[in-house]
Design a protein around this motif. Structure first.
Motif, PDB file in Angstrom:
ATOM      1  N   GLY A  24       0.797  -1.214   0.000  1.00 26.52           N
ATOM      2  CA  GLY A  24       0.000   0.000   0.000  1.00 26.52           C
ATOM      3  C   GLY A  24       0.830   1.264   0.000  1.00 26.52           C
ATOM      4  N   ARG A  25       2.107   1.135  -0.225  1.00 25.34           N
ATOM      5  CA  ARG A  25       3.023   2.288  -0.235  1.00 25.34           C
ATOM      6  C   ARG A  25       3.188   2.771  -1.679  1.00 25.34           C
ATOM      7  NH1 ARG A  25       8.039   0.134   3.147  1.00 25.34           N
ATOM      8  NH2 ARG A  25       8.876   2.143   2.450  1.00 25.34           N
ATOM      9  N   LEU A  26       2.111   3.367  -2.204  1.00 24.87           N
ATOM     10  CA  LEU A  26       2.076   3.746  -3.616  1.00 24.87           C
ATOM     11  C   LEU A  26       3.112   4.806  -3.972  1.00 24.87           C
ATOM     12  CD1 LEU A  26      -1.779   3.771  -4.205  1.00 24.87           C
ATOM     13  CD2 LEU A  26      -0.135   1.951  -4.680  1.00 24.87           C
ATOM     14  N   ALA A  27       3.353   5.761  -3.100  1.00 24.90           N
ATOM     15  CA  ALA A  27       4.349   6.803  -3.390  1.00 24.90           C
ATOM     16  C   ALA A  27       5.741   6.186  -3.531  1.00 24.90           C
ATOM     17  CB  ALA A  27       4.342   7.870  -2.305  1.00 24.90           C
ATOM     18  N   ASP A  28       6.073   5.260  -2.641  1.00 23.50           N
ATOM     19  CA  ASP A  28       7.376   4.586  -2.735  1.00 23.50           C
ATOM     20  C   ASP A  28       7.442   3.732  -4.000  1.00 23.50           C
ATOM     21  OD1 ASP A  28       8.346   5.677  -0.341  1.00 23.50           O
ATOM     22  OD2 ASP A  28       7.449   4.054   0.837  1.00 23.50           O
ATOM     23  N   GLY A  29       6.336   3.093  -4.326  1.00 21.23           N
ATOM     24  CA  GLY A  29       6.281   2.284  -5.547  1.00 21.23           C
ATOM     25  C   GLY A  29       6.485   3.128  -6.789  1.00 21.23           C
ATOM     26  N   TYR A  30       5.843   4.284  -6.800  1.00 23.23           N
ATOM     27  CA  TYR A  30       6.012   5.201  -7.933  1.00 23.23           C
ATOM     28  C   TYR A  30       7.474   5.637  -8.052  1.00 23.23           C
ATOM     29  CZ  TYR A  30       6.126   9.560 -10.479  1.00 23.23           C
ATOM     30  OH  TYR A  30       6.473  10.544 -11.348  1.00 23.23           O
ATOM     31  N   GLN A  31       8.092   5.997  -6.937  1.00 20.37           N
ATOM     32  CA  GLN A  31       9.499   6.415  -6.971  1.00 20.37           C
ATOM     33  C   GLN A  31      10.396   5.294  -7.494  1.00 20.37           C
ATOM     34  OE1 GLN A  31      10.786   9.410  -6.667  1.00 20.37           O
ATOM     35  NE2 GLN A  31       8.717  10.172  -6.358  1.00 20.37           N
ATOM     36  N   ALA A  32      10.119   4.065  -7.067  1.00 16.49           N
ATOM     37  CA  ALA A  32      10.912   2.921  -7.535  1.00 16.49           C
ATOM     38  C   ALA A  32      10.747   2.742  -9.046  1.00 16.49           C
ATOM     39  CB  ALA A  32      10.500   1.656  -6.786  1.00 16.49           C
ATOM     40  N   LEU A  33       9.536   2.957  -9.552  1.00 13.37           N
ATOM     41  CA  LEU A  33       9.315   2.843 -11.000  1.00 13.37           C
ATOM     42  C   LEU A  33      10.064   3.920 -11.766  1.00 13.37           C
ATOM     43  CD1 LEU A  33       5.533   1.955 -11.100  1.00 13.37           C
ATOM     44  CD2 LEU A  33       7.448   0.490 -11.805  1.00 13.37           C
ATOM     45  N   ARG A  34      10.109   5.114 -11.215  1.00 14.71           N
ATOM     46  CA  ARG A  34      10.852   6.186 -11.890  1.00 14.71           C
ATOM     47  C   ARG A  34      12.345   5.883 -11.912  1.00 14.71           C
ATOM     48  NH1 ARG A  34       7.477   9.890 -14.514  1.00 14.71           N
ATOM     49  NH2 ARG A  34       9.509  10.540 -15.228  1.00 14.71           N
ATOM     50  N   ILE A  35      12.858   5.283 -10.850  1.00 11.73           N
ATOM     51  CA  ILE A  35      14.269   4.893 -10.837  1.00 11.73           C
ATOM     52  C   ILE A  35      14.498   3.794 -11.873  1.00 11.73           C
ATOM     53  CG2 ILE A  35      16.113   3.836  -9.462  1.00 11.73           C
ATOM     54  CD1 ILE A  35      14.814   5.256  -7.006  1.00 11.73           C
ATOM     55  N   ALA A  36      13.578   2.839 -11.939  1.00 10.10           N
ATOM     56  CA  ALA A  36      13.685   1.775 -12.946  1.00 10.10           C
ATOM     57  C   ALA A  36      13.703   2.376 -14.343  1.00 10.10           C
ATOM     58  CB  ALA A  36      12.532   0.788 -12.804  1.00 10.10           C
ATOM     59  N   GLU A  37      12.854   3.363 -14.561  1.00 16.09           N
ATOM     60  CA  GLU A  37      12.805   4.009 -15.873  1.00 16.09           C
ATOM     61  C   GLU A  37      14.129   4.702 -16.192  1.00 16.09           C
ATOM     62  OE1 GLU A  37       9.713   6.777 -18.294  1.00 16.09           O
ATOM     63  OE2 GLU A  37      10.307   7.482 -16.310  1.00 16.09           O
ATOM     64  N   SER A  38      14.761   5.298 -15.193  1.00 18.04           N
ATOM     65  CA  SER A  38      16.043   5.961 -15.434  1.00 18.04           C
ATOM     66  C   SER A  38      17.152   4.949 -15.742  1.00 18.04           C
ATOM     67  CB  SER A  38      16.432   6.837 -14.249  1.00 18.04           C
ATOM     68  OG  SER A  38      16.834   6.054 -13.142  1.00 18.04           O
ATOM     69  N   CYS A  39      16.978   3.714 -15.284  1.00 21.80           N
ATOM     70  CA  CYS A  39      17.967   2.660 -15.561  1.00 21.80           C
ATOM     71  C   CYS A  39      17.783   2.078 -16.961  1.00 21.80           C
ATOM     72  CB  CYS A  39      17.844   1.530 -14.540  1.00 21.80           C
ATOM     73  SG  CYS A  39      18.207   2.005 -12.857  1.00 21.80           S
ATOM     74  N   ALA A  40      16.539   1.760 -17.307  1.00 21.06           N
ATOM     75  CA  ALA A  40      16.233   1.123 -18.591  1.00 21.06           C
ATOM     76  C   ALA A  40      14.789   1.446 -18.955  1.00 21.06           C
ATOM     77  CB  ALA A  40      16.460  -0.379 -18.515  1.00 21.06           C
ATOM     78  N   ALA A  41      14.602   2.562 -19.639  1.00 20.65           N
ATOM     79  CA  ALA A  41      13.257   3.058 -19.941  1.00 20.65           C
ATOM     80  C   ALA A  41      12.410   2.040 -20.707  1.00 20.65           C
ATOM     81  CB  ALA A  41      13.349   4.361 -20.718  1.00 20.65           C
ATOM     82  N   ALA A  71      -2.456   3.072 -10.056  1.00 22.26           N
ATOM     83  CA  ALA A  71      -3.258   4.272 -10.323  1.00 22.26           C
ATOM     84  C   ALA A  71      -4.718   4.036  -9.918  1.00 22.26           C
ATOM     85  CB  ALA A  71      -3.161   4.649 -11.798  1.00 22.26           C
ATOM     86  N   ALA A  72      -5.227   2.843 -10.167  1.00 21.30           N
ATOM     87  CA  ALA A  72      -6.613   2.527  -9.794  1.00 21.30           C
ATOM     88  C   ALA A  72      -6.779   2.528  -8.275  1.00 21.30           C
ATOM     89  CB  ALA A  72      -7.015   1.178 -10.378  1.00 21.30           C
ATOM     90  N   ARG A  73      -5.763   2.112  -7.563  1.00 23.72           N
ATOM     91  CA  ARG A  73      -5.840   2.075  -6.103  1.00 23.72           C
ATOM     92  C   ARG A  73      -5.696   3.460  -5.477  1.00 23.72           C
ATOM     93  NH1 ARG A  73      -1.531  -1.872  -4.764  1.00 23.72           N
ATOM     94  NH2 ARG A  73      -2.023  -1.368  -2.621  1.00 23.72           N
ATOM     95  N   ASP A  74      -5.193   4.416  -6.239  1.00 21.60           N
ATOM     96  CA  ASP A  74      -5.071   5.792  -5.755  1.00 21.60           C
ATOM     97  C   ASP A  74      -6.368   6.537  -6.103  1.00 21.60           C
ATOM     98  OD1 ASP A  74      -4.008   8.156  -4.708  1.00 21.60           O
ATOM     99  OD2 ASP A  74      -3.074   8.686  -6.625  1.00 21.60           O
ATOM    100  N   ARG A  75      -7.441   6.133  -5.478  1.00 23.19           N
ATOM    101  CA  ARG A  75      -8.771   6.673  -5.801  1.00 23.19           C
ATOM    102  C   ARG A  75      -8.890   8.168  -5.509  1.00 23.19           C
ATOM    103  NH1 ARG A  75      -9.938   1.755  -3.222  1.00 23.19           N
ATOM    104  NH2 ARG A  75     -10.549   0.178  -4.737  1.00 23.19           N
TER     105      ARG A  75
END
Length: 85
Positions: free
Chosen positions: A30-47, A63-67
């Motif tokens: 349920g830590r969506l903000a941390d999950g989003y940050q991790a995805l952005r880091i992943a994108e910076s590694c290999a978009a 995104a659906a869970r962030d009602r």
């Protein structure tokens, strides 16, 4: 996973995979903000790896869970990936 995140992983795709899995774990907690940050880091590694179907499904789920739309940047990222939120 924390010790792995501090290690140098020379292959960008493997670094991205680690961050995607971290995002998945954060999302499950349920830590969506941390999950989003991790995805952005992943994108910076290999978009290109962030555009894979499994990652797009993860973003759609987050995104659906962030009602309440507490994370507008997550919804913007979702739209960038072409994922319905």
């Amino acid at each position: 996973a924390r010790p792995l995140m501090r290690r140098h992983i020379p292959v960008p795709e493997r670094r991205a995979a680690l961050w995607v899995e971290a995002a998945r774990a954060y999302s499950q907690q349920g830590r969506l903000a941390d999950g989003y940050q991790a995805l952005r880091i992943a994108e910076s590694c290999a978009a290109q790896d962030v555009r894979r179907p499994a990652v797009r499904e993860l973003v759609a789920d987050m995104a659906a869970r962030d009602r309440r739309r507490a994370l507008p940047e997550l919804h913007h990222f979702s739209r960038q990936l072409g994922v319905p939120a």
